[in-house]
Scaffold this active site. Structure first.
Site: not given
Ligand code: FEO
Length: 406
Positions: A164, A145, A82, A80, A78, A24, A229, A196
């Site tokens: 995250d 986040h 991904d 988001e 979360h 992104h 991640h 990150y």
């Molecule tokens: Fe906030 Fe890895 O997505």
């Protein structure tokens, strides 16, 4: 990659994205992973899903361990894209599963999917769920986040599934910190952590400190940190916790990042005597040309250094567009504990350096004034001024840095 055991009956079932280079808008030169986890207990529980492109991968990994229809609980830490955009694939395999999610997460989830037929329980900090031999505790982490974010603690395993937080965009054949260190360098791993944090978590340093203190008060002992991640911290979770505390407290190297752009090389020429002046005062510096550098790399270099000088030519009485774009990104990340200054060349009326200082002050960053400017082409006199500016700035940076390293 196949499912990987973290502990008996606790598995990583995620996916490795070796090829992604634009996440992104952030460059990800090392790719990334989408981690999700499966715990096989009396009530089989899945923690998070993965990005939609990798739905088949995680389902295949789950199938190595259990029939997906046996999953009873799905924790969504979360929402988001991904992490949540294969939830529909999973739900189609186990439609009676119950989703555990924060209230804000539930509200977001219904913007992605028709959730009317899904069983959903909203949870808040301190809520627990017994899944057999193990108990889960949910910990809301709003703005770490996203507003919906939470982490889940598996009490008996002392595993924190941290979404995250504590993650890194790093595709690797290794899943764990100890293996990673054997396969690649610790420095690469640390750089991925900083990258990150700088690009995603920089605005949330105080929230991070408060949340870590809250977890300590709750008596949470952590043996393993399993983020969404990158690598899982099982050998030395204290390392990443310390790195986060340091960054949240404003840790930076005694170094200057000279971040600039140039039209006809005049501003670029100014960087060299400035750098020499700083070097002569014993302060290291790194020069970064914006149009030659991905934005997220420039942000990381800004974050690593205690001080930054912004170099910009004037174009139509304004700062150069790539410099404006960079400062726009920096402003959104709400940096603290950094000292800055500006310099640049101009041909007609000037204005870019003044405008740059205005933006730096709006961000409430410490500024070193006045900046240095050169008309058309830096003369030898201008180069001397740049050298002195570099020396003076370096001395101010050394003083400023002391408060963080008394
Ligand atoms: Fe906030 Fe890895 O997505």
């Amino acid at each position: 990659m196949k499912a990987i055991s973290i502990r008996p009956d606790v598995y990583w079932v995620g996916a490795i994205d070796w090829a992604v280079r634009d996440f992104h808008g952030y460059v990800t030169p090392n790719g990334t992973t989408y981690n999700n986890y499966l715990v096989v207990d009396d009530h089989i529980t899945l923690f998070d899903t993965v990005k939609y492109d990798f739905a088949r991968t995680t389902i295949k990994n789950i199938m190595e361990i259990v029939d997906p229809s046996k999953i009873e609980n799905i924790v969504i830490n979360h929402i988001e894209n991904d992490h949540v955009t294969s939830i529909n694939n999973i739900m189609s395999l186990t439609p009676d599963a119950t989703i555990y999610i924060t209230e804000k997460g539930r509200k977001g989830l219904e913007r992605f999917y028709d959730i009317s037929s899904w069983k959903i329980k909203t949870v808040k900090t301190g809520d627990t769920l017994n899944i057999g031999k193990r108990n889960l505790m949910f910990i809301e982490t709003p703005m770490l986040h996203w507003p919906d974010s939470m982490m889940t603690y598996i009490k008996e395993e002392k595993i924190l599934i941290s979404q995250d937080g504590f993650g890194q965009h790093f595709a690797s054949a290794s899943r764990f910190d100890d293996e990673f260190i054997e396969c690649a360098s610790l420095q690469e791993l640390e750089d991925a952590v900083i990258d990150y944090y700088a690009n995603i978590l920089m605005p949330f340093g105080n929230i991070i400190k408060n949340k870590l203190a809250e977890m300590q008060k709750m008596g949470i002992e952590i043996e393993v940190i399993a983020p969404d991640h990158g690598i899982i911290w099982r050998k030395d979770p204290g390392k990443i916790l310390n790195m986060y505390m340091d960054m949240a407290n404003g840790a930076a190297d005694l170094r200057v990042a000279i971040i600039y752009d140039t039209m006809w090389h005049s501003t670029e020429i100014m960087t060299r005597p400035i750098m020499r002046g700083m070097r002569d005062e014993g302060v290291d510096c790194k020069i970064i040309k914006l149009r030659a550098t991905p934005m997220s790399v420039a942000i990381k270099e800004f974050w690593k250094a205690r001080a930054t000088l912004i170099g910009t030519p004037t174009l139509n009485n304004k700062m150069y567009p790539s410099v404006a774009e960079f400062l726009h990104h920096v402003a959104g990340l709400r940096p603290k504990n950094r000292i800055t200054g500006a310099f640049g060349s101009y041909g007609w009326g000037g204005g870019a350096v003044k405008e740059t200082y205005g933006m730096l002050k709006e961000m409430k960053l410490e500024v070193f004034e006045p900046g240095v400017e050169a008309l058309y082409r830096p003369s030898s006199e201008d180069e001397k001024k740049c050298y002195e500016f570099g020396r003076n700035f370096a001395n101010r940076v050394k003083e400023y840095h002391k408060q963080f390293n008394p």
